[in-house]
Design a protein around this motif. Structure first.
Motif, short mmCIF file in Angstrom:
data_model
loop_
_atom_site.label_atom_id
_atom_site.label_comp_id
_atom_site.label_asym_id
_atom_site.label_seq_id
_atom_site.Cartn_x
_atom_site.Cartn_y
_atom_site.Cartn_z
N PRO A 173 -69.04 19.69 74.83
CA PRO A 173 -69.29 18.54 73.36
C PRO A 173 -67.94 17.52 74.93
O PRO A 173 -66.99 18.12 75.84
CB PRO A 173 -68.77 18.58 72.38
N ALA A 174 -68.38 16.23 73.78
CA ALA A 174 -66.76 15.43 74.80
C ALA A 174 -65.99 15.82 74.50
O ALA A 174 -65.56 16.06 73.22
CB ALA A 174 -67.46 14.23 73.73
N LYS A 175 -65.00 16.06 75.68
CA LYS A 175 -63.47 16.03 75.18
C LYS A 175 -63.24 17.19 74.83
O LYS A 175 -61.98 17.96 74.37
CB LYS A 175 -62.62 15.29 74.69
N LYS A 176 -64.29 17.96 75.31
CA LYS A 176 -64.04 19.43 74.89
C LYS A 176 -64.21 19.93 76.53
O LYS A 176 -65.20 20.11 77.51
CB LYS A 176 -65.57 20.55 74.32
N LEU A 177 -63.48 21.42 76.90
CA LEU A 177 -62.96 22.56 77.74
C LEU A 177 -63.29 24.01 77.84
O LEU A 177 -62.98 24.54 76.53
CB LEU A 177 -61.71 22.13 78.10
N VAL A 178 -64.49 24.49 78.73
CA VAL A 178 -65.10 25.74 77.98
C VAL A 178 -64.57 26.27 79.51
O VAL A 178 -64.57 26.08 80.42
CB VAL A 178 -66.39 25.86 78.17
N ILE A 179 -64.62 27.58 79.20
CA ILE A 179 -63.77 28.26 80.46
C ILE A 179 -64.54 29.45 80.09
O ILE A 179 -64.60 30.24 79.35
CB ILE A 179 -61.77 28.41 80.28
N GLU A 180 -64.93 29.77 81.32
CA GLU A 180 -65.86 31.23 81.27
C GLU A 180 -65.57 31.87 82.11
O GLU A 180 -65.74 31.88 83.39
CB GLU A 180 -67.33 30.85 81.38
N PRO A 181 -64.87 32.87 81.75
CA PRO A 181 -64.80 34.75 82.81
C PRO A 181 -66.08 34.67 83.04
O PRO A 181 -66.71 35.31 82.13
CB PRO A 181 -63.41 34.68 82.68
N LEU A 223 -64.56 32.79 87.58
CA LEU A 223 -64.16 32.02 86.62
C LEU A 223 -64.33 30.48 86.98
O LEU A 223 -64.92 29.37 87.74
CB LEU A 223 -62.88 31.50 86.86
N ALA A 224 -65.26 30.16 85.43
CA ALA A 224 -66.26 28.76 85.66
C ALA A 224 -65.37 27.93 84.53
O ALA A 224 -64.42 28.14 83.59
CB ALA A 224 -67.61 28.73 85.25
N PHE A 225 -64.90 26.44 84.47
CA PHE A 225 -64.17 25.77 84.36
C PHE A 225 -65.06 24.75 84.13
O PHE A 225 -65.75 23.47 85.02
CB PHE A 225 -62.97 24.58 84.86
N ARG A 226 -65.83 24.03 82.76
CA ARG A 226 -66.78 23.39 82.18
C ARG A 226 -66.11 21.94 81.33
O ARG A 226 -65.16 22.58 79.90
CB ARG A 226 -68.19 23.76 81.67
N TYR A 227 -66.22 20.46 82.01
CA TYR A 227 -65.31 20.04 80.57
C TYR A 227 -66.91 18.87 80.69
O TYR A 227 -67.40 18.60 81.26
CB TYR A 227 -64.83 19.27 81.68
N GLY A 228 -66.69 18.69 78.70
CA GLY A 228 -67.51 17.32 78.22
C GLY A 228 -66.86 16.43 78.35
O GLY A 228 -65.84 15.41 78.13
N LEU A 229 -67.55 15.35 79.84
CA LEU A 229 -66.90 13.91 79.92
C LEU A 229 -67.78 13.04 78.56
O LEU A 229 -66.67 12.34 78.09
CB LEU A 229 -67.54 13.20 81.42
N THR A 230 -68.95 13.25 77.87
CA THR A 230 -69.11 12.28 76.98
C THR A 230 -70.41 13.44 76.33
O THR A 230 -70.24 15.00 77.70
CB THR A 230 -70.60 11.25 77.03
N ASN A 231 -70.74 12.90 74.93
CA ASN A 231 -71.83 14.27 75.06
C ASN A 231 -73.37 14.78 75.29
O ASN A 231 -73.51 15.94 75.14
CB ASN A 231 -72.05 13.69 73.52
#
Length: 474
Positions: A173-181, A223-231
């Motif tokens: 989702p927008a403005k959310k950060l997911v850190i996935e080990p 280690l993965a980093f995902r960030y939602g710029l928009t929905n």
């Protein structure tokens, strides 16, 4: 005497006439009153008959209303059942599948039709039947604020499924950060040299070794980093750390030896860092899947096969000393690559069908040299690893509100490696087929555990692959 008698008779006659007139005058109003009462009685009878007919009509209308309410309760009961089976609630922050929206829209249309066809139905009776209320008694459940007559707004995001492939189907989702080990273990046993995972064993192994069997174990922590710029748009960066071990069982030729020899090697270090961008192309409908396009770039930050020392004195070709095998394992492929692809998801309650098509292009490396014993370099020229076409498909099922299960198939077709424009001897097209099953459990809105297991279906495919992911949302 006669005169008096005549007068008396005259007076008597006048009196009689007068009394008759009075009597007639008194009788006429009484008759008129009787007529008026009869008219009123007839009017009252007609009014009673009309009221009785109206009462019958009201009874029929009430029967129709009760039938409509029972129908609405049945429809809404199915909606509740679908949600209990793992569907999504409108307004709870979780996705709403097209089947849920269709069910609610059907119920809303039925309620609107009932209101229009039965004008005497109280508005609060229809509007009181909230989505998710099996009784339709005006007691809405949590997360179901919309009345039946208004279909809940469908979520534009695809439904979540237990991930079994590398590319996720649901964007951040927008403005959310997911850190996935994550952690991945792979094991393969092959009787010939092939491209497997992060390991590329040099294809030219001409010398004293007749390779019989290669057993490889690979451990990849990432280690993965995902960030939602928009929905509908997200970016991802993935940093892997690789540890690989291999045991080669072979027999020397031209020596007359009848014994098998075992050679072991291992290596650890940073793998190939990746960057991916994903965009949701459309908003799926009941007939059209969700499509998510993505583009992945893979660097060659890991130690490649040409950097590790090979067990040769000066040359591995036509050399009578050394095994021709790497003394340590590489942690990267040695080639930069770009991979466009598209992922599709098609919800069909209670299942979600999904799949991926992609093409990975490896860029050519020029003036490549291989390191041999003593630190010397063996010039190989221009090397280009074969491109890879990959497709996959699967189906996911929601077991309940927290757990889901997926099963799928992944296939990759790898083209031969070329050296200086010519196909490397012994390099052929390879097909990798993997059967995958996965399980996902959501502990909370922030933590989710994903586990998948893959089994190789072709001889070139790793025999076993186990992946554990723990995405954490911030």
């Amino acid at each position: 005497m006669k005169t008096w008698s005549l007068r008396g008779i005259g007076l008597a006659g006048c009196s009689t006439l007068l009394l008759g007139s009075l009597a007639h005058a008194q009788t006429q109003p009484a008759v008129e009153d009787v007529d008026t009462s009869a008219t009123k009685l007839e009017a009252l009878k007609r009014e009673v008959a009309e009221q009785a007919a109206a009462l019958d009509a009201m009874k029929q209308s009430m029967a129709q209303q009760e039938a409509t309410i029972r129908e609405l309760r049945g429809v809404l009961g199915l909606d509740v059942l679908a949600r209990k089976r793992g569907g999504q609630r409108a307004g709870s922050g979780t996705p709403v599948t097209p089947s849920d929206a269709a069910t609610a829209a059907t119920a809303g249309a039925a309620a609107t039709s009932a209101t229009q066809s039965v004008p005497n139905l109280p508005a609060n009776v229809v509007q009181g039947a909230q989505p998710g209320s099996a009784q339709g008694d005006g007691m809405p459940l949590a997360g179901d604020p919309e009345p039946v007559g208004v279909a809940p707004q469908r979520d534009a995001r695809p439904p979540e499924v237990a991930p079994i492939f590398d590319q996720p189907g649901v964007l951040t989702p927008a403005k959310k950060l997911v850190i996935e080990p994550s952690f991945q273990y792979g094991y393969s046993s092959s009787d010939r040299v092939a491209l497997i995972g992060y390991t590329i064993i040099p294809a030219i192994l001409i010398g004293l070794i007749d390779v019989r069997q290669v057993k490889t174990s690979t451990y990849v922590s990432a280690l993965a980093f995902r960030y939602g710029l928009t929905n509908r748009l997200e970016i991802e960066a993935k940093v892997p750390y690789v540890h690989a071990t291999t045991d080669t069982i072979s027999r020397e030729i031209f020596t007359g030896s009848a014994n098998d020899n075992a050679f072991g090697a291992s290596g650890s270090g940073l793998g190939d860092v990746e960057a991916t961008i994903r965009y949701q192309l459309n908003q799926g409908t009941e007939r059209l899947p969700y499509f998510i396009g993505w583009l992945r770039y893979k660097s060659r930050t890991g130690r490649d096969p040409f950097e590790v020392t090979t067990d040769c004195v000066t040359r591995c070709v036509a050399n009578t000393t050394g095994t021709g095998l790497p003394l340590s394992m590489p942690t990267g492929t040695g080639f930069q690559a770009i991979q466009p692809g598209i992922t599709w998801l098609f919800p069909s309650d209670p299942a979600v069908f999904f799949g991926t098509f992609s093409y990975l292009h490896n860029f050519t490396r020029s003036n490549v040299s291989r390191t041999v014993l003593g630190g010397q370099q063996e010039f190989l020229g221009d090397i280009r690893a074969g491109d890879i076409f990959e497709f996959s498909f699967g189906v996911g099922l929601s077991l309940n509100e927290k757990a889901s299960f997926s099963i799928g198939y992944d296939q990759s077709i790898i083209w031969p490696t070329k050296q200086n424009g010519a196909t490397v001897p012994g390099s052929v097209r390879v097909t990798l087929g993997t059967l995958l099953v996965g399980y996902s459990y959501r502990f909370s809105k922030r933590y989710t555990l994903n586990v998948s297991v893959g089994a190789g279906l072709t001889r070139d495919t790793p025999d076993l692959q186990v992946t554990v992911r723990l995405p954490i949302t911030f």
